[in-house]
Enzyme design. Structure first.
Site, PDB file in Angstrom:
ATOM      1  NE  ARG A 187      -2.213  -1.368   3.429  1.00 23.00           N
ATOM      2  CZ  ARG A 187      -2.630  -1.182   4.682  1.00 23.00           C
ATOM      3  NH1 ARG A 187      -3.814  -0.626   4.911  1.00 23.00           N
ATOM      4  NH2 ARG A 187      -1.875  -1.533   5.696  1.00 23.00           N
TER       5      ARG A 187
ATOM      6  CG  ASN B 266      -4.009  -4.461   2.917  1.00 24.91           C
ATOM      7  OD1 ASN B 266      -3.612  -4.392   1.771  1.00 24.91           O
ATOM      8  ND2 ASN B 266      -3.188  -4.519   3.958  1.00 24.91           N
TER       9      ASN B 266
END
Length: 820
Positions: free
Chosen positions: A40, A58
């Protein structure tokens, strides 16, 4: 010219700016190993660099991105996802879907995810990265000498995770509240510790201490330095590693190593070693470039190396073999422990022989207190036991011998045709057990669990099975297992299938071996059947006999047995596995009349040994087939040859010991320079009652015994045996390929089974098959031994279920047609 006149005729004297590209929105799904590895923040940084707005999170399917920008910018952003993938991540798929809604943000953010059905992978534990290693060595850093230093590029994963999604609350780090400094790193997308779930420091994280065997803490400022000093003075230290306790001692101190071997009740099996760095390791081995790369990889496995360095470790480290299993420090704790040690340490599993290693502090004190002098403890719980992985380099590429820390449970992508795979649970074998969950075109093979014959390992297997099913939220639609009626894994599988009311799939042992090899080599579901050679100790056959030297024509759906090694009795049944002389007797009696054998070779040491055995009783057992099953086992042939040469003649102390020591004896010069004419001959016959081609070893025994009678050195004999067997295997494959016709792949050969852990045999067979024009498939990602069985069982069951569904669809369509 026309374009020139148009520009020249413009009244403003300059070209007007092109219209702004219309922004578009895309929902981007990234699947693979993309959680807990810094993916990320990589997306965040890339988005800011490209000028993309939106968000990333996520979730249970992996990573979900909402992105807005012009088409060219979004394409550059997508390309950057693959180009800048973090070191521990693996992208399996990037799916793009256009969105019609307008941009809802003016920047790019990392946002919380949502729960749901688990589809993403759990990343394996990874060795300490270079940045973290530099931190613990730097006095100016706040993590100087901190044994639990980690970031998104390294550290614990599988060993601490308890649920998905992989967030701190779902790990064994939940008990440690981050301090302000760690929280700032954790919350900063520009920091390499952004959302590193195990992030900690001396102010807020786990602690390490030294403890005596009676549970009393040993005071001191630096437990790792104190433990290191004790090791250099001959102590045995039990240390709590990443996935379980380990026992360590000075590998060059024969007294310490022999004491550890005696107390651990591990009589001959080689110990694993750890060196501070490659410079220290090169005192004992000379690893090549591929081996060095493997040692330094993020998996950090034990690598089997030839013991050819200028110095030697203690003789008791690896008795009877010419290789050493070395690894480098995988955690900050190990790195600190070896900081001042420039020799090698034995670092072996924290258990007594055949039991699983301890993972709990109290259990370690109870079970290892009679072995270890001191305990290097810490207070971070281990979610599940994870052993060290073992690998070796064959023909320049890495081959897995035991798949565990650093590799499991990274999903293996299944070949084309398995996209609609139903959820399959495959139970694995009895020895070197793993189990496998296969679904959605991927297979999750568990970490190595061990031999289910041991009660503690059996309990650990059941516990790990429940953990994986919960962790991956898997509800199996079919349960697959081996044919052997007494395998504990089969019995558990039957019980599970009955409880869940799902069908079962019985998979023949050697078919599973070959299917695993085909799957990891990308053979498609609908590929034509190919040749396969499966060599191991024993596997249950469809004719209620024991197989172990098999030549098959196989695909995922089924197989045809084309050839085999000559079946030979196992007098004493399973005792034959532990007492190689029994195999030697049975093989010699199958090849010769006893009186002729005694008359011609009676002066040989092996004959003197066998004469002292009750051979009349053994003959009766074999003739009457009492406790003497016949087995076409390649493993028992190796045992027989080893015992004849005086290697592990009376008994073995670990699986495959006789074959391993026989391989270690092979004379390299004979193997390389002697012509094939000196290799021991085998006969290939087609007169077997079942019509199968058969490798008959009688000519080999004649040549081998003649050589012994002439006083030929044992290493030369060992080399001629290995080469002769390889030639026979290749001849059998060529013979069978010439007989095949129809829609088959007669020029591809899969090699599998535990006997192909033998590097000499594998390289000889693979090289000769390649020279004969065959495409050779061998194991790289899962072990050729029974550790790979579960993958093979899973893909066979998936193929069968695929056909069942397709047949049901066809029947339904026909019924529909009749109704119309």
């Amino acid at each position: 010219m026309v374009m020139h006149r148009q520009r020249a005729g413009s009244g403003s004297g300059s070209t007007p700016p092109p219209p702004m590209p219309r922004p578009v929105g895309e929902e981007i799904r990234v699947r693979g190993l993309v959680q807990g590895v810094g993916f990320r923040p990589t997306v965040w940084r890339l988005a800011h660099a490209c000028g993309v707005v939106g968000d990333v999170c996520n979730d249970s399917d992996g990573v979900l991105i909402h992105a807005w920008g012009d088409a060219w910018t979004l394409q550059r952003f997508i390309e950057g996802l693959s180009a800048e993938c973090p070191p521990l991540a693996r992208i399996d798929a990037i799916e793009r879907h256009q969105m019609n809604e307008a941009a809802h943000a003016s920047d790019f953010r990392i946002v919380p995810g949502a729960a749901g059905a688990v589809q993403t992978g759990v990343t394996p534990d990874a060795v300490i990265c270079a940045d973290c290693a530099a931190e613990i060595a730097n006095r100016a850093k706040r993590r100087y000498r901190y044994p639990f230093t980690n970031c998104t590029h390294c550290g614990p994963r599988l060993s601490i995770v308890q649920a998905i999604p992989y967030d701190r609350a779902n790990t064994t780090m939940a008990a440690f509240v981050m301090c302000d400094a760690c929280r700032a790193e954790y919350d900063d997308p520009a920091d390499r510790r952004f959302h590193a779930q195990p992030v900690a420091c001396p102010a807020c994280g786990p602690r390490v201490w030294l403890e005596s065997r009676n549970g009393a803490r040993i005071e001191g400022d630096d437990p790792c330095r104190a433990a290191s000093l004790l090791l250099r003075h001959g102590a045995i230290v039990a240390l709590k590693g990443l996935g379980g306790f380990q026992l360590a001692c000075d590998a060059c101190d024969e007294t310490a190593v022999a004491r550890l071997r005696r107390l651990k009740r591990r009589e001959h099996k080689p110990f694993a070693l750890m060196a501070r760095d490659l410079h220290a390791l090169r005192r004992y081995c000379r690893p090549n470039e591929a081996e060095c790369a493997l040692l330094a990889s993020t998996g950090g496995p034990i690598v089997t190396l030839r013991a050819d360095g200028p110095e030697c470790v203690a003789e008791s480290v690896a008795p009877g073999i010419d290789t050493l299993g070395f690894m480098l420090p995988s955690t900050p704790l190990h790195r600190l422990l070896l900081e001042s040690i420039d020799t090698a340490l034995v670092v072996t599993s924290g258990n007594t022989s055949n039991e699983p290693p301890c993972i709990d502090n109290a259990d370690a004190l109870a079970r290892l207190g009679r072995i270890a002098d001191v305990f290097l403890m810490h207070d971070r719980d281990i979610a599940r036991r994870v052993d060290d992985s073992v690998m070796r380099v064959v023909q320049g590429a890495a081959c897995v011998m035991r798949r565990a820390r650093g590799y499991a449970p990274a999903p293996l992508r299944l070949p084309a045709g398995f996209a609609d795979t139903p959820a399959v649970l495959a139970m694995g074998g009895e020895l070197k057990n793993t189990f496998c969950i296969a679904r959605d075109a991927q297979a999750i093979v568990s970490h190595h669990l061990g031999d289910l014959e041991d009660a503690l390992t059996y309990a650990d297997y059941r516990r790990a099975l429940a953990q994986y099913l919960r962790l991956f939220e898997c509800e199996p639609q079919v349960v697959a297992f081996d044919l052997h009626p007494e395998y504990l894994s089969r019995k558990i599988g039957y019980d599970l299938a009955r409880g869940m009311r799902v069908p079962v799939a019985e998979v023949q042992h050697h078919h599973a071996h070959l299917a695993a090899c085909m799957a990891e080599n990308g053979v498609q579901l609908d590929a034509p059947p190919m040749l396969g050679v499966a060599l191991d100790g024993l596997g249950y056959g469809t004719d209620d006999t024991l197989w172990g030297g098999e030549f098959m024509l196989a695909d995922y759906r089924g197989y045809q047995r084309l050839g085999r090694f000559k079946p030979v009795a196992m007098p004493g049944g399973m005792r034959t596995i532990d007492e190689p002389w029994r195999s030697a007797y049975a093989h010699l009696r199958a090849a010769f009349d006893w009186h002729d054998l005694a008359r011609q070779y009676g002066g040989l040491d092996v004959l003197h040994f066998l004469k002292r055995r009750q051979h009349a009783a053994l003959d009766a057992m074999i003739a009457q087939r009492v406790s003497s099953p016949r087995a076409s086992s390649a493993g028992r042939l190796f045992d027989a040859v080893a015992a004849t040469l005086g290697v592990c003649r009376e008994r073995v102390f670990y699986e495959g010991q006789a074959a391993i020591e026989l391989e270690a004896l092979v004379d390299a010069q004979t193997l390389s320079n002697d012509g094939d004419v000196h290799a021991y001959p085998f006969e290939i016959t087609s007169i077997a009652p079942d019509g199968l081609r058969m490798i008959e070893p009688r000519p080999m025994w004649q040549a081998l015994l003649d050589d012994l009678q002439r006083g030929t050195p044992v290493p030369v004999v060992a080399a001629r045996f290995h080469k002769g067997l390889a030639i026979a295997i290749v001849r059998m494959v060529e013979c069978l390929a010439d007989l095949l016709s129809g829609p088959v792949d007669a020029r591809s050969v899969a090699l599998s089974g535990g006997v192909f852990q033998n590097r000499v045999l594998l390289e000889q067979v693979a090289t000769r098959l390649g020279a004969a024009g065959f495409r050779v498939l061998m194991h790289r990602q899962v072990p050729p031994n029974d550790g790979g069985l579960s993958l093979g069982q899973a893909v066979v069951a998936a193929a069968q279920q695929h056909d069942s569904v397709r047949a049901a669809d066809v029947r339904g369509a026909r019924r529909g047609g009749q109704l119309r």
